[in-house]
Write an enzyme that holds these catalytic residues in place. Structure first.
Site, PDB file in Angstrom:
ATOM      1  CG  LEU A 120       0.801  -5.234  -2.123  1.00  0.00           C
ATOM      2  CD1 LEU A 120      -0.337  -4.911  -1.276  1.00  0.00           C
ATOM      3  CD2 LEU A 120       1.561  -6.630  -1.326  1.00  0.00           C
ATOM      4  CG  ASP A 121       3.151  -2.275  -1.729  1.00  0.00           C
ATOM      5  OD1 ASP A 121       2.133  -1.456  -1.195  1.00  0.00           O
ATOM      6  OD2 ASP A 121       3.802  -3.181  -1.001  1.00  0.00           O
TER       7      ASP A 121
END
Lengths: 298, 298, 298, 298
Positions: free
Chosen positions: B241-242
Site C-alpha cells: 500500500l502507498d
C-alpha cells in the site's frame, strides 16, 4: 534603528482577550506596529503577538512629527501592570525589548554551508543577535570563526566521552549566557538532560521533509524511494529524534537524472534557507510553541 | 494531428547503445522529433525514449516542404528489424504508434474533484486516450459520466463482497480492453490478484507527500504533526500500500491558520495536478519503471 | 575525480545527427555518461550535449573493473576527426575537457551576499573553476577576498573615468586569462565595447523576474505594483540592458505584510540561488545560447 | 454551517483602533473567530478584518456547550452602534453576514477550463455564492451551463455592436442583482463605463506574471523572451488594461523543451488556480483594495 517591544501570549481562548490587551496598550499610548492573533478552535487556545514602538511614534515618522504626547513608552510599568491580567487569564507570556539581542551559540560538525550562511547573514544585519560562541567536534570551522571574530571551542566527541562532553558544553553555554542553541548540521545526538536545559531554544535542521526520512542519511533514503521532491526541515529539538515542533520546511524538485550527490548539493540550499528563516523568526519573537506544533506569525 | 512513433527502451548499460539505435532509425530515414536517454550508473542500467515522425517530415513543416525521399516510415518493418537487436542487447522495449489512443478506465468513490478534472482535460484534448468505462462504489459520479457520455458502472463494495466485486471489475475491464486503470480517489484497497493483472498500469493518487503519511486520513496526520507544507503523490500501484513507483509529487505551503478542512481543500488542487500529470505522461509514453522508481522523460 | 569530455553542438536540424555523432564516439570506444538533445522545430535548429569518460570506464566503476579495452580516450584525435564532420553539418561546437577549470573573474559593488555565496560554493567544490581575480568599485569586499586568498583589485568608477576604468578592467581580465565574468551585484553598466570582448561569457543577476521591472530599484517597483511574488533572474549580458538570454529565474511569495526592505531581504536569497546555478551550469558546459534564449541541459 | 459576521475596515492609522473595535465587540459578547490587522506605515493606513460567531459560540463547540449568556449576536444593533465610531475614525467599512451568498456572473469566451473549474468548485461548496448568470460571446459554454443548471446568455460581440452589447450586459447584470463579475478568460475588453458600475468587483485572470507580458498572446511573448518560469495573475479590473490591483499570482517552471503549446497547457493550470483563489477570497471577504494594491487576509 527599530526600538520596539514584542509581547507574545498563549492562553485558553475566551472572549475579550484582544479587547483587554489592546485597551491596556491604548491606555498607555502605545503605537502598535504589528498585531497578529490565532485561535486553535480544536484545542481552545489563543495566541497573540503584538509589537509596538517604544519611542512613542511609528516607524517611518520623523522626529519632527512627534508631538508632546508621544513620549517614550514605559516598558517596566507595563510589565508590572500586565502581570495580574496575565495571571487572571492563565497566560503564558513573554515581553521582550526588540533592541536587546539574544545570545546565540552555533554548533556544527564537518559540513559548513549552514554555518557560513548564518554568519554571513549575522554580519550583514539579517540576524539580530550576539554570537559569543561556536562549538564543533571538528576543526574545519576554525578559519570561519576567526574571520568573523567569534570564539571557537573545539570539543571532540567519542562514545566514551559523550557525557563529559555535554557537561562541558553546558558549562560553556552557561558561562556565555546562551539563550538559543542553533545546530547548523551538528551530527551528534543530544541527551535528554541537555535538551531540558533549553526548552524550545534549540533549533536543528534536518535534511529531509519531515516526517519522511527521519534519522541518518535521508538523501540516500530519498533517492532509494524515488521521490520527485526533496526537502529540509528546521525544528525545535525535543527528546524524540527529528520529532520536535516544525518551524519551517521547503522542497526542491528533482528528477531521475539526480544522483545522491546531486540531492546532497541541492539540499544544501534548502537547509540554509529553512535554518536561517527559523533562526530569524525565533530572534524576531515570531514563534510560539504549543503541543508539538508552532505558530509562526509572519 | 501528430502522427509519430515512440520507442521506450530499458536494458543493461553498455557502449554504443545510442549509436546503434540512432543509426537504425537513420538508415530508415526517420525524422527524430525527441530523443532522451538516462543512465543509472549505480545499477548499470540504460533508458531511452525516442520519438520520430511517421509521415516522413518533422512537425511544423508543411506538406509543400516534403520531398520525394520523405516517404512514410514503415513501423512494422522497423519492429521486425529491431527485435533481434533488442534481444541481443537484452532490452525491455515497447514501440507505440502515438495516434493509437489507449483505453482507460476511471475509478472513483464519493470525492469527484479528480474525476471531474480528468474528464474535462480529456474532453479538451489534453489526455489522448479513450475512456470507455467509469466504475464507482458510489452513485455520485453518475451525472458527470452522463455529461461526458461515458458508460458508468455502479459497483458497491462491502467487506463480504470484495472478492466477487473484484472479479466483476476484472470482467468489465477485460471486456472493454482496458490498458490503464486510474484510481481518481478510489478509496478501496485492491487485492494483489487484481494488481497483477495490470503491472505498472494502475495509477493512484495519494493525498500526502509520500513516504510521509501513508494510509488513511493523511491530512489529519499532517495537521497533527504540524507540517508547513502538504503534498500529494501519484504512483503506480503495487502490492504494498502507498509504496509503488512514484510518478509525480507536488506540495503547497500551509500555516498554523489552516485547519484540517483547509488542508483538504488545498490538497484537492494538488491531487488534481499530480494525478493528471501522471496520466498524461503515461499516455504520452514518457514513463519507464525500474525497481521501485520511475524515469519520466519530459 | 571526474575525468570526462563534454561536446556541445548547435547546428541546422537534419536527419541522422544523433546517429553520426554517437557512431563516431562508439567507434572510438567512448563510454557516454550523459547525452541530451533538443530541437527547436520552429527555427529548425538542433542542440546536443554529450559527455563521456576519458579514462575508458563509467563513473562508479572502480579501477579493478577496468578491462584491457577500456584504454584512455584520445581527445585530440577525436577533435581532429570531428572537425570535418562539424564543418559539413554547419555545426557550432565546443569540445571541453571537464578537468580543465575555466578562469573566472568576479565583480561586485557594495552588496556582498552573492559574492560571499559564490566564494563559499567555490571553496567547497561546488563551482569547478579558478578565481584569480575579484574586482569592485567598493572596498567592502577586501576582507572576503583576503579570506579566500583571491587577489582583489579596487577600481573606483565615476562618470568621468568610466572609459579608462573599462580599459583597465579589460587589461586585468586579459592578463589573468579570464574566460568568464560574473557580475555578482555589480551596479555599473558595461559598455558595448566591453561586452563584445566576452560574448555569452558575462553572467549577471538582476533582482527581478525579467522582463518585469528592468532597470534600477526593481524591488521598489515590485512593491509599488503590488505583486504577490518577487523574482530574480540570471542572464548573459548583451548590449541591451537586462535583455540578454535568460539562464535561470526563481520567485518567492510575498504578501501585503512585506515592506520594500522585506522584499530586498527575501530577494537576496533568490539572487544567490539563480546566480550560483547559472555559474555552475556554465562551468559544467550545460548552456547553449541561440538567438536571445538559452538551452540548459540538466 | 458557519454563521458569522465579517467586518472589513480601512482608515487612516491612529492609536487605539484595535482596542476600540475589539472593545465594542467584547461589550456585545462577540466570540471572535478570526482577527487580522495590517498597517501600511508608508501611507499611514490601517486595515482590519474581524470575523465573529453570530450564534454566540465558537466553531467546533456543540450546542450542548452553549450557556445562557451565549445568546445570538444582534448584527443590526451592532451596525447602528458602529456607524458613529466609523464616521469619527474616517473608516471605509463593510459589514457582512457570511451566510448571505453574493450573486456572481461568470463571463467567458471559447476557452472553458476556468469556467469548468469554477463551476465544479461552486457545486462542491468551495465557492459560497449564487451564480444566476453565465454570459459568453461563444456558444461553447452552453452544455456546461446546462449541466450546472445556470441560465446562459449568448451575446456575440463585434466592433460595431460593442456599445449596445455592453448596455445589454449591464441590463442583465442589474436584473439579476449581480454583485461580482468574474471574467473566466473572457477575451473582450470592457469599457470604462462598464467598469465604473463594478468598482473592485470585476475579477479577471491574465495569463502572464504581470506586469510582464501585458496585452494579447502573453504565452507567445514569454516563449519568445525565453523565460524560465511562466505565470498567471488574477486582479481587479480597472480602466487601464491588465493594470488593476493584483489579487494572486502563481508560476510554473518551464524549460527549453517547452513549445508555445506546452506553455498554454501548463498555463491553464495556473489560470485555474489563481482565478479560483481570487474568487474564493473575494467571497470570503478577505480582500481590501487601496491605491492599486490589495491586502489579502489569509
Amino acid at each position: 534603528m527599530k526600538d520596539s517591544a514584542v509581547l507574545l501570549i498563549s492562553c485558553p481562548d475566551r472572549k475579550g482577550l484582544v479587547a483587554r490587551v489592546a485597551t491596556m496598550l491604548y491606555e498607555r499610548g502605545a503605537n502598535i506596529l504589528h498585531a497578529d492573533q490565532h485561535q486553535d478552535h480544536g484545542l481552545g487556545l489563543f495566541f497573540m503577538r503584538v509589537e509596538w514602538a517604544l519611542n512613542g511614534h511609528a516607524e517611518g515618522e520623523t522626529d519632527a512629527d512627534s508631538s508632546p504626547e508621544t513620549a517614550s513608552f514605559d516598558l517596566e510599568e507595563f510589565r508590572s501592570a500586565f502581570a495580574p491580567l496575565a495571571a487572571e487569564l492563565e497566560m503564558r507570556w513573554k515581553l521582550s525589548h526588540s533592541a536587546r539581542r539574544p545570545k546565540v551559540a552555533l554548533f556544527c560538525s564537518q559540513y559548513l554551508h549552514c554555518m557560513a550562511d548564518l554568519l554571513h547573514r549575522w554580519r550583514t544585519g539579517e540576524l539580530l543577535c550576539e554570537i559569543p560562541l561556536i562549538i564543533s567536534n571538528h576543526k574545519d570551522v576554525a578559519n570561519l570563526a576567526e574571520f568573523y571574530g567569534i570564539p571557537f571551542e573545539y570539543v571532540p566527541v567519542t562514545a566514551a566521552t559523550r557525557v563529559e562532553v555535554e557537561a562541558h558544553h553546558l558549562e560553556l553555554l552557561e558561562s556565555h549566557g546562551i539563550e538559543l542553541v542553533v545546530l547548523a548540521r551538528y551530527m551528534q545526538i543530544l541527551s535528554p538532560n541537555f535538551i531540558t536545559h533549553f526548552p524550545a531554544s534549540i533549533i536543528n535542521v534536518h535534511h529531509s521533509f519531515l516526517p519522511a526520512f527521519t534519522g541518518a542519511k535521508p538523501y540516500h533514503a530519498a533517492h532509494a524511494r524515488g521521490v520527485k521532491l526533496i526537502g529540509a526541515t528546521s525544528h525545535y529539538v525535543t527528546e524524540v529524534l527529528d520529532d520536535g515542533p516544525i518551524i519551517e520546511q521547503d522542497v526542491a524538485r528533482i528528477s531521475h537524472r539526480d544522483q545522491v550527490e546531486d540531492l546532497v548539493a541541492r539540499g544544501r540550499d534548502l537547509e540554509r534557507m529553512v535554518l536561517s528563516r527559523a533562526v530569524r523568526w525565533h530572534l524576531d519573537r515570531r514563534i510560539l510553541c504549543y503541543g508539538n506544533k508552532t505558530v509562526v506569525f509572519d
